[in-house]
Design a protein around this motif. Sequence first.
Motif, PDB file in Angstrom:
ATOM      1  N   GLU A  93       0.875  -1.332   0.020  1.00  8.84           N
ATOM      2  CA  GLU A  93      -0.087  -0.104  -0.060  1.00  8.84           C
ATOM      3  C   GLU A  93       0.755   1.112  -0.119  1.00  8.84           C
ATOM      4  O   GLU A  93       0.419   2.431  -0.445  1.00  8.84           O
ATOM      5  N   SER A  94       1.895   1.233   0.482  1.00  8.41           N
ATOM      6  CA  SER A  94       2.883   2.409   0.504  1.00  8.41           C
ATOM      7  C   SER A  94       3.494   2.856  -0.719  1.00  8.41           C
ATOM      8  O   SER A  94       3.830   3.866  -0.728  1.00  8.41           O
ATOM      9  N   VAL A  95       3.297   1.866  -1.658  1.00  3.66           N
ATOM     10  CA  VAL A  95       3.828   2.607  -3.043  1.00  3.66           C
ATOM     11  C   VAL A  95       2.708   3.591  -3.785  1.00  3.66           C
ATOM     12  O   VAL A  95       3.041   3.941  -4.746  1.00  3.66           O
ATOM     13  N   THR A  96       1.519   3.533  -2.911  1.00  5.49           N
ATOM     14  CA  THR A  96       0.643   4.515  -3.779  1.00  5.49           C
ATOM     15  C   THR A  96       0.955   6.006  -3.412  1.00  5.49           C
ATOM     16  O   THR A  96       1.609   6.223  -2.536  1.00  5.49           O
ATOM     17  N   ASP A  97       0.282   6.863  -4.039  1.00  6.87           N
ATOM     18  CA  ASP A  97       0.446   8.232  -4.035  1.00  6.87           C
ATOM     19  C   ASP A  97       0.268   8.883  -2.587  1.00  6.87           C
ATOM     20  O   ASP A  97      -0.715   8.661  -1.961  1.00  6.87           O
ATOM     21  N   ASP A  98       1.336   9.547  -2.104  1.00 10.32           N
ATOM     22  CA  ASP A  98       1.266  10.197  -1.041  1.00 10.32           C
ATOM     23  C   ASP A  98       0.895   9.271   0.289  1.00 10.32           C
ATOM     24  O   ASP A  98       0.276   9.814   1.221  1.00 10.32           O
ATOM     25  N   HIS A  99       1.191   8.005   0.197  1.00  9.18           N
ATOM     26  CA  HIS A  99       0.998   7.053   1.302  1.00  9.18           C
ATOM     27  C   HIS A  99       1.912   7.549   2.712  1.00  9.18           C
ATOM     28  O   HIS A  99       3.033   7.690   2.548  1.00  9.18           O
ATOM     29  N   PRO A 100       1.323   7.667   3.840  1.00 11.29           N
ATOM     30  CA  PRO A 100       2.016   8.326   4.918  1.00 11.29           C
ATOM     31  C   PRO A 100       3.103   7.111   5.600  1.00 11.29           C
ATOM     32  O   PRO A 100       3.913   7.481   6.202  1.00 11.29           O
ATOM     33  N   ALA A 101       2.904   5.965   4.995  1.00  9.56           N
ATOM     34  CA  ALA A 101       4.348   4.726   5.252  1.00  9.56           C
ATOM     35  C   ALA A 101       5.240   4.857   4.475  1.00  9.56           C
ATOM     36  O   ALA A 101       6.110   4.159   4.178  1.00  9.56           O
ATOM     37  N   GLN A 102       5.027   5.794   3.082  1.00 14.74           N
ATOM     38  CA  GLN A 102       6.031   5.439   2.043  1.00 14.74           C
ATOM     39  C   GLN A 102       7.345   5.653   2.671  1.00 14.74           C
ATOM     40  O   GLN A 102       8.250   4.892   2.349  1.00 14.74           O
ATOM     41  N   GLU A 103       7.638   6.709   3.321  1.00 10.55           N
ATOM     42  CA  GLU A 103       9.127   6.934   3.839  1.00 10.55           C
ATOM     43  C   GLU A 103       9.565   5.945   4.675  1.00 10.55           C
ATOM     44  O   GLU A 103      10.850   5.573   4.602  1.00 10.55           O
ATOM     45  N   TYR A 104       8.646   5.483   5.500  1.00 15.25           N
ATOM     46  CA  TYR A 104       9.054   4.397   6.215  1.00 15.25           C
ATOM     47  C   TYR A 104       9.496   3.109   5.779  1.00 15.25           C
ATOM     48  O   TYR A 104      10.569   2.482   6.159  1.00 15.25           O
ATOM     49  N   PHE A 105       8.751   2.764   4.605  1.00 11.11           N
ATOM     50  CA  PHE A 105       9.290   1.474   3.901  1.00 11.11           C
ATOM     51  C   PHE A 105      10.498   1.684   3.189  1.00 11.11           C
ATOM     52  O   PHE A 105      11.054   0.774   2.810  1.00 11.11           O
ATOM     53  N   ARG A 106      10.383   2.689   2.495  1.00 15.46           N
ATOM     54  CA  ARG A 106      11.754   3.163   1.912  1.00 15.46           C
ATOM     55  C   ARG A 106      13.098   2.834   2.708  1.00 15.46           C
ATOM     56  O   ARG A 106      14.061   2.362   2.397  1.00 15.46           O
ATOM     57  N   ALA A 107      12.882   3.444   4.001  1.00 12.70           N
ATOM     58  CA  ALA A 107      13.944   3.545   4.822  1.00 12.70           C
ATOM     59  C   ALA A 107      14.093   1.764   5.279  1.00 12.70           C
ATOM     60  O   ALA A 107      15.277   1.405   5.622  1.00 12.70           O
ATOM     61  N   ARG A 108      12.964   1.280   5.274  1.00 12.80           N
ATOM     62  CA  ARG A 108      13.016  -0.136   5.810  1.00 12.80           C
ATOM     63  C   ARG A 108      13.673  -0.953   4.900  1.00 12.80           C
ATOM     64  O   ARG A 108      14.692  -1.777   5.159  1.00 12.80           O
ATOM     65  N   TYR A 109      13.295  -0.888   3.608  1.00 15.49           N
ATOM     66  CA  TYR A 109      14.039  -1.508   2.682  1.00 15.49           C
ATOM     67  C   TYR A 109      15.444  -1.422   2.581  1.00 15.49           C
ATOM     68  O   TYR A 109      16.383  -2.033   2.250  1.00 15.49           O
ATOM     69  N   ALA A 110      16.006  -0.080   2.746  1.00 19.89           N
ATOM     70  CA  ALA A 110      17.264   0.155   2.502  1.00 19.89           C
ATOM     71  C   ALA A 110      18.177  -0.327   3.804  1.00 19.89           C
ATOM     72  O   ALA A 110      19.152  -0.825   3.263  1.00 19.89           O
ATOM     73  N   GLY A 111      17.343  -0.409   4.718  1.00 19.84           N
ATOM     74  CA  GLY A 111      18.128  -1.014   5.999  1.00 19.84           C
ATOM     75  C   GLY A 111      18.241  -2.346   5.794  1.00 19.84           C
ATOM     76  O   GLY A 111      19.214  -3.114   6.006  1.00 19.84           O
ATOM     77  N   LEU A 112      17.185  -3.169   5.215  1.00 16.33           N
ATOM     78  CA  LEU A 112      17.209  -4.515   4.980  1.00 16.33           C
ATOM     79  C   LEU A 112      18.070  -4.835   4.105  1.00 16.33           C
ATOM     80  O   LEU A 112      19.060  -5.762   4.232  1.00 16.33           O
ATOM     81  N   ARG A 113      18.354  -4.242   2.954  1.00  9.83           N
ATOM     82  CA  ARG A 113      19.105  -4.267   1.767  1.00  9.83           C
ATOM     83  C   ARG A 113      20.680  -4.383   2.375  1.00  9.83           C
ATOM     84  O   ARG A 113      21.418  -5.117   2.192  1.00  9.83           O
ATOM     85  N   ALA A 114      20.908  -3.249   3.331  1.00  2.00           N
ATOM     86  CA  ALA A 114      22.236  -3.166   3.809  1.00  2.00           C
ATOM     87  C   ALA A 114      22.453  -4.543   4.568  1.00  2.00           C
ATOM     88  O   ALA A 114      23.764  -4.865   4.497  1.00  2.00           O
ATOM     89  N   MET A 115      21.678  -4.789   5.475  1.00  4.96           N
ATOM     90  CA  MET A 115      21.962  -5.711   6.380  1.00  4.96           C
ATOM     91  C   MET A 115      22.286  -7.347   5.651  1.00  4.96           C
ATOM     92  O   MET A 115      23.107  -7.885   5.840  1.00  4.96           O
ATOM     93  N   VAL A 116      21.474  -7.511   4.599  1.00  6.79           N
ATOM     94  CA  VAL A 116      21.682  -8.684   3.992  1.00  6.79           C
ATOM     95  C   VAL A 116      22.923  -8.553   3.113  1.00  6.79           C
ATOM     96  O   VAL A 116      23.524  -9.624   3.240  1.00  6.79           O
ATOM     97  N   ALA A 117      23.074  -7.485   2.487  1.00  9.36           N
ATOM     98  CA  ALA A 117      24.404  -7.384   1.256  1.00  9.36           C
ATOM     99  C   ALA A 117      25.407  -7.269   2.526  1.00  9.36           C
ATOM    100  O   ALA A 117      26.404  -8.157   2.163  1.00  9.36           O
ATOM    101  N   ASP A 118      25.676  -6.933   3.594  1.00  9.47           N
ATOM    102  CA  ASP A 118      26.513  -6.790   4.594  1.00  9.47           C
ATOM    103  C   ASP A 118      26.933  -8.384   4.920  1.00  9.47           C
ATOM    104  O   ASP A 118      28.182  -8.780   5.139  1.00  9.47           O
TER     105      ASP A 118
END
Lengths: 181, 181
Positions: A93-118
Amino acid sequence: MATEAFAARGYNKASLAEIADVAGVTQAGVLHHFRSKAQLLTSVLDLRDATDIEQLGPERPRGLAFLRHLVDTARRNTEREGIVRLYAVLSAESVTDDHPAQEYFRARYAGLRAMVADALAEACELGELPAATDLRDAANAIIAVMDGLQVQWLLAPAEVDMAASTDRVLGAVLAGLGHRG
Amino acid sequence: MATEAFAARGYNKASLAEIADVAGVTQAGVLHHFRSKAQLLTSVLDLRDATDIEQLGPERPRGLAFLRHLVDTARRNTEREGIVRLYAVLSAESVTDDHPAQEYFRARYAGLRAMVADALAEACELGELPAATDLRDAANAIIAVMDGLQVQWLLAPAEVDMAASTDRVLGAVLAGLGHRG
DNA sequence: GTCTATATTTGGATAGAC
DNA sequence: GTCTATCCAAATATAGAC
């Protein structure tokens, strides 16, 4: 609780009235503690993060051990349908326009990516895996399998074995690391 | 069009007024053709299916060729953000209580599972791959990667290479088939 | 077949008493 | 800090004219 409402209906369809009802207060009571519905959502997500971090503890495993731990997470998720649904519904749902959790999930995935890649990089350094490049693509894929399986599993639990599928992909990707990158 | 509205805002937040506006008619005009908002959604999904099937044609590749084709699909999806968003948003939204597209996505995934599992089995029969069991878990995983990557990609296109990650997982899973099951 | 008008419900948010 | 009361906006759906 708000967590259950957002998980069961998504952010847009969940109503403050329903949440207030379950909490045993009025709708105005909820809005006294949370400025708006959007802020309630972010509070719910932040609370869950804090809970998960607390549960994990600071002794995060490294390298291959961390990656293997993901399979356990998938297995444990089978017993936590509510949490699985919360993230599956809200992340998409967060990928929809102006969703209030969009930034949260962007940051979350960035963190997950970093953790798994590390973890992948650590495994290579520790000699647990052959040196490889393009760890980013592998990390993204590993995260993606787990997410995608959740949606399928929520729709048809009997048809999907989240732990088995995660295990298969993880094992295959790790085994294939040396041959490609 | 309704497709764009559902993709941009999800089913719950998209409004008939907005859809009617873009279509150049009134809200009542839309409801003259579609009994309800829910029926409009299913019509949109059915139309998309028809379009995709028509585009694919009856000459569906078999075995390994079909599986390799999935990577091309992932690559082509990079140029079709609207369609990607539509399915990413609605598939996850469909797991919420009483969602009008729930049955549609249950059926869709059942069909996808069958197609991918059949392709894996065909590849084994044709000798393209070693005989293996637990093809179901592998099929679920392959579908899951593609779905999961879409959400990540929609949130951060620069960080996600859908084709590369799909290719890596597919190659790794196929290579690992003989060793496991 | 498309419109206007409206019924009906529901949503989030605010003001002010207690 | 929680309530009642209310506002205002928006939503889906229906009825009936043209």
